[in-house]
Design an enzyme around this catalytic site. Structure first.
Site, PDB file in Angstrom:
ATOM      1  N   ARG A 135       6.928   6.448  -4.890  1.00 13.52           N
ATOM      2  CA  ARG A 135       7.598   7.037  -3.724  1.00 13.52           C
ATOM      3  C   ARG A 135       7.122   6.315  -2.465  1.00 13.52           C
ATOM      4  O   ARG A 135       6.049   5.703  -2.464  1.00 13.52           O
ATOM      5  CB  ARG A 135       7.326   8.541  -3.615  1.00 13.52           C
ATOM      6  CG  ARG A 135       5.884   8.889  -3.395  1.00 13.52           C
ATOM      7  CD  ARG A 135       5.632  10.386  -3.456  1.00 13.52           C
ATOM      8  NE  ARG A 135       4.300  10.649  -3.964  1.00 13.52           N
ATOM      9  CZ  ARG A 135       3.188  10.657  -3.239  1.00 13.52           C
ATOM     10  NH1 ARG A 135       3.267  10.458  -1.939  1.00 13.52           N
ATOM     11  NH2 ARG A 135       2.014  10.855  -3.777  1.00 13.52           N
ATOM     12  N   ASP A 175      -4.352  -1.800  -0.806  1.00  4.12           N
ATOM     13  CA  ASP A 175      -5.402  -2.247   0.118  1.00  4.12           C
ATOM     14  C   ASP A 175      -6.817  -1.976  -0.400  1.00  4.12           C
ATOM     15  O   ASP A 175      -7.742  -2.749  -0.157  1.00  4.12           O
ATOM     16  CB  ASP A 175      -5.205  -1.640   1.513  1.00  4.12           C
ATOM     17  CG  ASP A 175      -4.964  -0.140   1.493  1.00  4.12           C
ATOM     18  OD1 ASP A 175      -4.943   0.461   0.396  1.00  4.12           O
ATOM     19  OD2 ASP A 175      -4.792   0.446   2.584  1.00  4.12           O
ATOM     20  N   SER A 214       0.814  -1.225   0.000  1.00  2.56           N
ATOM     21  CA  SER A 214       0.000   0.000   0.000  1.00  2.56           C
ATOM     22  C   SER A 214       0.843   1.270   0.000  1.00  2.56           C
ATOM     23  O   SER A 214       0.865   2.038   0.976  1.00  2.56           O
ATOM     24  CB  SER A 214      -0.977  -0.038   1.176  1.00  2.56           C
ATOM     25  OG  SER A 214      -1.817  -1.151   1.027  1.00  2.56           O
TER      26      SER A 214
HETATM   27 MG    MG Z   1      -5.528  -0.355   6.530  1.00  8.07          MG
END
Ligand code: MG
Ligand code: ADP
Length: 508
Positions: free
Chosen positions: A192, A230, A177
């Site tokens: 990044r 996610d 994520s």
């Molecule tokens: Mg989370």
């Protein structure tokens, strides 16, 4: 009383209490500058206002920005990133799949056993641990060595009788994520780092390849078959349990959303290959911006003081990382203009000292003397002996901040629904045709995840109330917001499974 009625009633009660507090304050003139504090509150409330007309403007702005982000690279503050996820789980997936989840509070390894129809996760083992602090700023080799070693330990501990997934190898879904430029479903380069990670040699490199290399060195016969974030995992899990799921939203420390788009609507990638004619688009909606967003001077200051000024404007108004700090900033101004909080507390100057769960606890304090509010003011902000009327004032500030945040999230969600024609606005307008229109409205599910939404009742109620106000009573019953927990873990395993299973092709 319905949920939204409760929310309205609670909101009104707070307003009434504060109003009476103001009258008492005026009469008694107990505090220097009480009227100035009232003015701070009134001005703040006014500049946070989100009447339904304004929410509709935000909905439309979201749709415009979505179009712009899909039209060209850099065409909007909304990145509208391709995910290459063109098939989602159907519920028929079967076998054992693995997942890695990096980027949330903890690093996790999962082994998920899927039992085929109907959408049965029949086993799930999870190993969870924080990433050692020094690895967050080390080298990519050290980080991926650690990840691969943890995975290998996990696999080595497996029950000997458990069968690996098809073909003897193991399929792995990797939830990573951080912002990634995806090059295929299973590969992508790091744009990044965020969230305290900073490993310079990794930026611009392929995430899956780095992991794959370390896994090979350890003799792990595993393949990264899906690299996702996610939000996409949450959509996959939502879809696995409910085929009407079209979008997913995360509202935790940060915020993001993704949804199913028609491949031909992704203009910036003409000729994009898709098995199903559709693709999941990762909006990166935390960076959404529109002049219709109700912005206050406190938001401007928070942004200027942040590590990423001019970025993540939407996120800074709605996510758990920031809500408490907006409240702190309003209280600081109140304390500077009056002595309602007694002698100035240096704690009010400390950024992020008032975490959002504490703010929620004050907002939802239902004790008659607001004991929890008094405790938090005393223990966290070092403001002792705050009179009841002033505690009510603090509750009102929390209410204004949360109400605005939740209503803006609702507008964002309706924006997505409008973009894909699920908000009912393209329907037939004639009253005579109403029954027909009702029949035509498709059931639409939005999967939602994140600690702010799941733990904060008032936030949920304000969000639901605003959805109802924007969509109207005909459409509202057809739009379902479903809490979908652990998409970042199980969702990744499901996408690995979905890729492995040819039966899933064409599932969008
Ligand atoms: Mg989370
Ligand atoms: P992450 O976003 O790190 O993956 P979560 O989805 O669990 O983790 O969200 C955690 C965030 O949710 C916290 O940073 C906090 O802002 C918010 N949060 C957690 N508990 C509460 C609560 N009781 N009330 C309000 N907000 C909460």
């Amino acid at each position: 009383m319905g949920r939204s009625a409760v929310a309205i009633a609670a909101g009104c009660a707070v307003v009434a209490c504060v109003a009476s507090a103001m009258m008492v304050g005026r009469r008694a003139r107990r505090w220097r500058g009480w009227s100035r504090v009232v003015r701070v509150l009134e001005e703040f409330e006014e500049s946070c206002a989100t009447p339904v007309g304004r929410l509709r403007q935000v909905v439309d702005a979201m749709v415009v920005e979505m179009h712009a982000g899909l039209a060209s690279e850099g065409g909007s503050k909304l990145k509208m990133l391709l995910t290459y996820v063109d098939t989602l789980p159907t519920g028929n997936e079967e076998g054992i799949y693995y997942a890695l989840d990096l980027g949330g509070t903890n690093f996790r390894v999962l082994r998920v056993k899927l039992g085929g129809q109907p959408s049965a996760v029949i086993g799930c083992e999870i190993d969870e641990q924080p990433i050692p602090e020094q690895l967050m700023t080390s080298t990519s080799e050290e980080l991926f060595d650690y990840i691969a070693a943890t995975l290998k330990d996990f696999v080595d501990r497996e029950n000997e009788t458990s069968e690996p997934s098809r073909g003897g190898g193991r399929e792995l879904g990797f939830t990573f994520s951080f912002p990634v430029k995806q090059t295929s479903l299973s590969s992508g380069t790091l744009i990044r780092w965020t969230k305290r990670f900073s490993i310079e040699d990794m930026v611009g490199r392929d995430v899956s390849q780095s992991l794959q290399q370390e896994m090979s060195l350890k003799g792990l016969n595993m393949r990264v078959s899906a690299l996702i974030n996610d939000t996409v995992g949450t959509l996959a899990l939502g879809r696995y349990h409910d085929e009407d799921t079209v979008a997913a939203v995360i509202i935790g420390t940060g915020t993001n959303a993704c949804y199913l788009e028609r491949a031909d609507a992704i203009i910036k990638c003409q000729g994009l290959f898709s098995n199903s004619g559709g693709m999941v688009v990762n909006m990166e909606w935390g960076n959404f911006w529109s002049s219709h967003l109700p912005r206050t001077k406190f938001d401007v200051d928070l942004d200027a003081d942040s590590q990423n000024p001019n970025d993540q404007g939407f996120e800074k108004m709605i996510s758990g990382m920031y809500l408490g700090d907006i409240v702190r900033r309003v209280m600081l101004q109140m304390s500077q203009e009056s002595d309602v909080f007694g002698p100035a507390s240096s704690k009010l100057h400390e950024p992020f000292i008032l975490r959002t769960p504490l703010m929620a606890a004050m907002h939802e304090d239902d004790s008659p003397d607001l004991r929890e509010v008094a405790r938090i003011l005393r223990d966290i902000l070092e403001i002792p002996d705050v009179p009841l009327n002033v505690r009510k004032l603090v509750v009102k500030v929390c209410d204004v901040v949360t109400c605005r945040a939740a209503r803006l999230v609702a507008a964002g969600i309706v924006g997505i629904l409008k973009k894909i024609g699920r908000d009912g606005s393209g329907g037939i307008t004639s009253a005579k045709m109403k029954p027909l229109r009702q029949d035509r409205i498709k059931r639409t599910v939005v999967a939602i995840e994140g600690g702010l939404y799941t733990n904060y009742t008032m936030f949920r109620e304000y969000l639901n109330e605003a959805m109802e106000q924007i969509l109207g009573e005909d459409i509202t019953p057809h739009v379902i917001i479903k809490i979908t927990e652990d998409g970042s873990g199980i969702g990744a395993a499901l996408l690995a499974a979905s890729r492995a299973s040819s039966s899933a092709v064409g599932a969008l």
